[in-house]
Scaffold this active site. Structure first.
Site, PDB file in Angstrom:
ATOM      1  N   TYR A 293      35.111  40.177  46.430  1.00 21.01           N
ATOM      2  CA  TYR A 293      34.617  39.098  45.582  1.00 21.01           C
ATOM      3  C   TYR A 293      34.845  39.372  44.099  1.00 21.01           C
ATOM      4  O   TYR A 293      34.915  38.441  43.297  1.00 21.01           O
ATOM      5  CB  TYR A 293      33.141  38.839  45.894  1.00 21.01           C
ATOM      6  CG  TYR A 293      32.955  38.232  47.257  1.00 21.01           C
ATOM      7  CD1 TYR A 293      33.284  36.908  47.509  1.00 21.01           C
ATOM      8  CD2 TYR A 293      32.524  39.003  48.335  1.00 21.01           C
ATOM      9  CE1 TYR A 293      33.164  36.349  48.765  1.00 21.01           C
ATOM     10  CE2 TYR A 293      32.391  38.459  49.607  1.00 21.01           C
ATOM     11  CZ  TYR A 293      32.718  37.130  49.812  1.00 21.01           C
ATOM     12  OH  TYR A 293      32.611  36.593  51.060  1.00 21.01           O
ATOM     13  N   MET A 294      34.977  40.642  43.744  1.00 16.79           N
ATOM     14  CA  MET A 294      35.336  40.968  42.358  1.00 16.79           C
ATOM     15  C   MET A 294      36.746  40.485  42.050  1.00 16.79           C
ATOM     16  O   MET A 294      37.028  40.008  40.946  1.00 16.79           O
ATOM     17  CB  MET A 294      35.226  42.478  42.140  1.00 16.79           C
ATOM     18  CG  MET A 294      33.821  43.022  42.271  1.00 16.79           C
ATOM     19  SD  MET A 294      33.778  44.827  42.186  1.00 16.79           S
ATOM     20  CE  MET A 294      34.341  45.076  40.506  1.00 16.79           C
TER      21      MET A 294
ATOM     22  N   GLY B 159      43.683  25.380  49.791  1.00 17.34           N
ATOM     23  CA  GLY B 159      44.495  26.034  50.794  1.00 17.34           C
ATOM     24  C   GLY B 159      44.990  25.102  51.876  1.00 17.34           C
ATOM     25  O   GLY B 159      44.981  23.870  51.707  1.00 17.34           O
ATOM     26  N   ASP B 160      45.385  25.675  53.010  1.00 17.66           N
ATOM     27  CA  ASP B 160      46.027  24.847  54.040  1.00 17.66           C
ATOM     28  C   ASP B 160      45.063  23.795  54.595  1.00 17.66           C
ATOM     29  O   ASP B 160      45.457  22.656  54.848  1.00 17.66           O
ATOM     30  CB  ASP B 160      46.595  25.710  55.161  1.00 17.66           C
ATOM     31  CG  ASP B 160      45.564  26.612  55.822  1.00 17.66           C
ATOM     32  OD1 ASP B 160      44.442  26.727  55.294  1.00 17.66           O
ATOM     33  OD2 ASP B 160      45.874  27.193  56.872  1.00 17.66           O
ATOM     34  N   GLY B 161      43.785  24.153  54.763  1.00 19.00           N
ATOM     35  CA  GLY B 161      42.815  23.168  55.242  1.00 19.00           C
ATOM     36  C   GLY B 161      42.620  22.040  54.249  1.00 19.00           C
ATOM     37  O   GLY B 161      42.527  20.859  54.613  1.00 19.00           O
TER      38      GLY B 161
ATOM     39  N   ILE C 209      44.697  32.931  48.007  1.00 22.96           N
ATOM     40  CA  ILE C 209      44.870  34.266  47.439  1.00 22.96           C
ATOM     41  C   ILE C 209      45.600  35.180  48.414  1.00 22.96           C
ATOM     42  O   ILE C 209      46.241  36.143  48.013  1.00 22.96           O
ATOM     43  CB  ILE C 209      43.484  34.846  47.054  1.00 22.96           C
ATOM     44  CG1 ILE C 209      43.633  35.984  46.033  1.00 22.96           C
ATOM     45  CG2 ILE C 209      42.707  35.284  48.274  1.00 22.96           C
ATOM     46  CD1 ILE C 209      42.323  36.424  45.416  1.00 22.96           C
ATOM     47  N   ASP C 210      45.530  34.862  49.722  1.00 18.84           N
ATOM     48  CA  ASP C 210      46.148  35.705  50.754  1.00 18.84           C
ATOM     49  C   ASP C 210      47.667  35.551  50.835  1.00 18.84           C
ATOM     50  O   ASP C 210      48.323  36.302  51.559  1.00 18.84           O
ATOM     51  CB  ASP C 210      45.567  35.377  52.135  1.00 18.84           C
ATOM     52  CG  ASP C 210      44.109  35.783  52.269  1.00 18.84           C
ATOM     53  OD1 ASP C 210      43.613  36.525  51.398  1.00 18.84           O
ATOM     54  OD2 ASP C 210      43.463  35.357  53.242  1.00 18.84           O
TER      55      ASP C 210
ATOM     56  N   MET D 263      41.472  41.591  50.842  1.00 24.00           N
ATOM     57  CA  MET D 263      41.542  40.283  51.468  1.00 24.00           C
ATOM     58  C   MET D 263      42.785  40.164  52.342  1.00 24.00           C
ATOM     59  O   MET D 263      43.785  40.819  52.089  1.00 24.00           O
ATOM     60  CB  MET D 263      41.536  39.194  50.402  1.00 24.00           C
ATOM     61  CG  MET D 263      40.196  39.024  49.728  1.00 24.00           C
ATOM     62  SD  MET D 263      40.379  38.449  48.031  1.00 24.00           S
ATOM     63  CE  MET D 263      41.207  39.825  47.279  1.00 24.00           C
TER      64      MET D 263
END
Length: 458
Positions: free
Chosen positions: A381-382, A194-196, A224-225, A268
């Site tokens: 988490y699923m 991701g961005d980090g 995923i967001d 999420m």
């Protein structure tokens, strides 16, 4: 610090002849001007012999905005992704590594698979390693253990969720990482995160450049967001929206099977409510969608409690979808984590779904003496742990191949992704400078409000 590090890459800004601004990505020849070039092996690859104009012209660009005002300029462009006629690495000299960082996301294994297969089948590369499966993430660079990746090893991994390489948050030490890259003779680094993580990749690129190493650093953006800017969408998002339907359907069945039934589903979306918004639009069974970008309130005229009571009187049941980052300002101080952060530097959030479920039950018991049946479902988490669906698998293939083409062509310090449907090479800083968020004054949010008939809470 985020799950990588932080860097300020100097984007190459060029003005095109057509009145546009090209935000270009770095190239190895920027600091190693005497590098040799070689014919692209794809020209002799029988799989591509039938493709017309397979190689991308060196001057091809992709516009960030395709809708412009009359007499307006053509805005910002990015370099188009794809194979070039000349490459800067011989097939037998390439020693590539792949690392996955941050949280899990559907499609991670597909990206790994397609980087390996792209390097092997398109460019004849045989030396590819995965960074330490026992430690995972950037911390894996500090370990002596690696896994050799071949097409046979990765053949079926796209059918599994998670990442076969392991992952972790934090653990970024730029000097140690580049020492490891240099000691192992690695000259292509593929960073999936991701961005980090992309910030960490940017720092690695800067250190590689400072040392004058012939090493291409390529990023594949993962969240995923769907909160990475510039690109059309991030991989795993389609799968998440699709899988969220199962939770929403379950909540709807539970709610309509009892008098005054309420189903609450937490999805999420730490800072961006795209999954909640698109899952709501896709479902048509949701009565109210709550996201971080759209503040709401509980009590009083026009508040959530009033809307719930109205909907229960009308239909006898309702479904609420709430993103994990929504309503955090409403949680009492006693429940907040007082600014605590995880290893990626993200603020630790309280379970807003659990909190709002209890507030709803308490309100209707005390204020209205009204018996309700509320079911709370948290599929987070699923959803993260499943493999990518068909759409995401195709998308992951294109992302991986774009990264491979870019690295072989000598580009470095870039991430790749579709911009208006065309895959592009984008400077790291453009995707890490801000987060992509739902614009609640935009048409898509208006479509949602029209679908749910919920109040705007403004």
């Amino acid at each position: 610090m985020a799950d990588g590090g932080c860097a300020a890459i100097n984007t190459k800004i060029e003005e095109g002849e057509g009145g546009y601004i090209l935000e270009d990505v770095p190239h190895l020849t920027d600091y190693l001007p005497s590098l040799l070039t070689y014919p692209n092996p794809l020209q002799d690859n029988p799989a591509y012999s039938v493709v017309k104009q397979y190689f991308v012209d060196v001057d091809d660009t992709v516009a960030q905005k395709i809708v412009v005002h009359k007499n307006g300029d053509r805005g910002i462009h990015f370099r188009r992704a794809g194979p070039r006629q000349k490459v800067y690495f011989k097939s037998d000299e390439v020693h590539a590594c792949i690392v996955t960082c941050g949280g899990l996301c559907p499609g991670l294994n597909t990206v790994i698979r397609e980087i390996v297969c792209g390097l092997h089948y398109m460019y004849g590369v045989s030396k590819i390693i995965g960074i330490d499966v026992s430690h995972g993430g950037y911390m894996g660079f500090y370990s002596k253990n690696t896994v050799t990746l071949t097409p046979k090893v990765v053949n079926d991994i796209h059918k599994r969720g998670g990442t076969v390489l392991g992952t972790s948050r934090g653990g970024h030490d730029t000097s140690k990482i580049v020492d490891s890259i240099q000691d192992r003779g690695i000259n292509q680094v593929y960073v999936i995160g991701g961005d980090g993580t992309q910030k960490g990749a940017a720092v690695i690129y800067e250190e590689v450049r400072r040392r004058g190493l012939k090493v291409s650093v390529a990023g594949i953006p993962k969240t995923i967001d769907n909160d990475i800017p510039v690109i059309d969408r991030s991989f795993g998002f389609d799968t998440a929206v699709e899988e969220a339907q199962r939770a929403i359907n379950a909540a709807h069945v539970e709610a309509e099977s009892t008098e005054n039934g309420i189903g609450v589903v937490k999805l999420m979306g730490r800072y961006s409510g795209f999954i909640a918004m698109y899952a709501t639009l896709a479902s048509r069974d949701v009565d109210c969608c709550l996201i971080p970008e759209s503040p709401f309130f509980l009590e009083g005229k026009g508040g959530l409690f009033q809307f719930i009571r109205k909907r229960l009187k009308e239909n006898g049941h309702m479904v609420i979808v709430i993103a994990e980052g929504a309503g955090q300002d409403l949680l009492t101080e006693s429940m907040q984590s007082m600014g605590q952060q995880d290893a990626s530097g993200n603020k630790q959030l309280q379970d807003v779904g659990f909190w709002i479920s209890h507030r709803i039950k308490d309100h209707f018991a005390k204020e209205h003496n009204m018996a309700i049946t509320l079911k709370y479902i948290d599929p987070t988490y699923m959803i993260r742990a499943i493999p990518g669906n068909a759409s995401d698998n195709v998308y992951c293939t294109l992302l991986a191949q774009s990264a491979v083409h870019g690295a072989m062509a000598g580009y470095t310090g870039f991430t790749c992704g579709p911009v208006n449907g065309r895959h592009s090479y984008i400077p790291f800083n453009r995707i890490t400078e801000k987060q992509n968020k739902v614009v609640i004054t935009d048409r898509m949010w208006a479509r949602l409000l029209s679908s749910t008939n919920q109040p705007s809470f403004l």
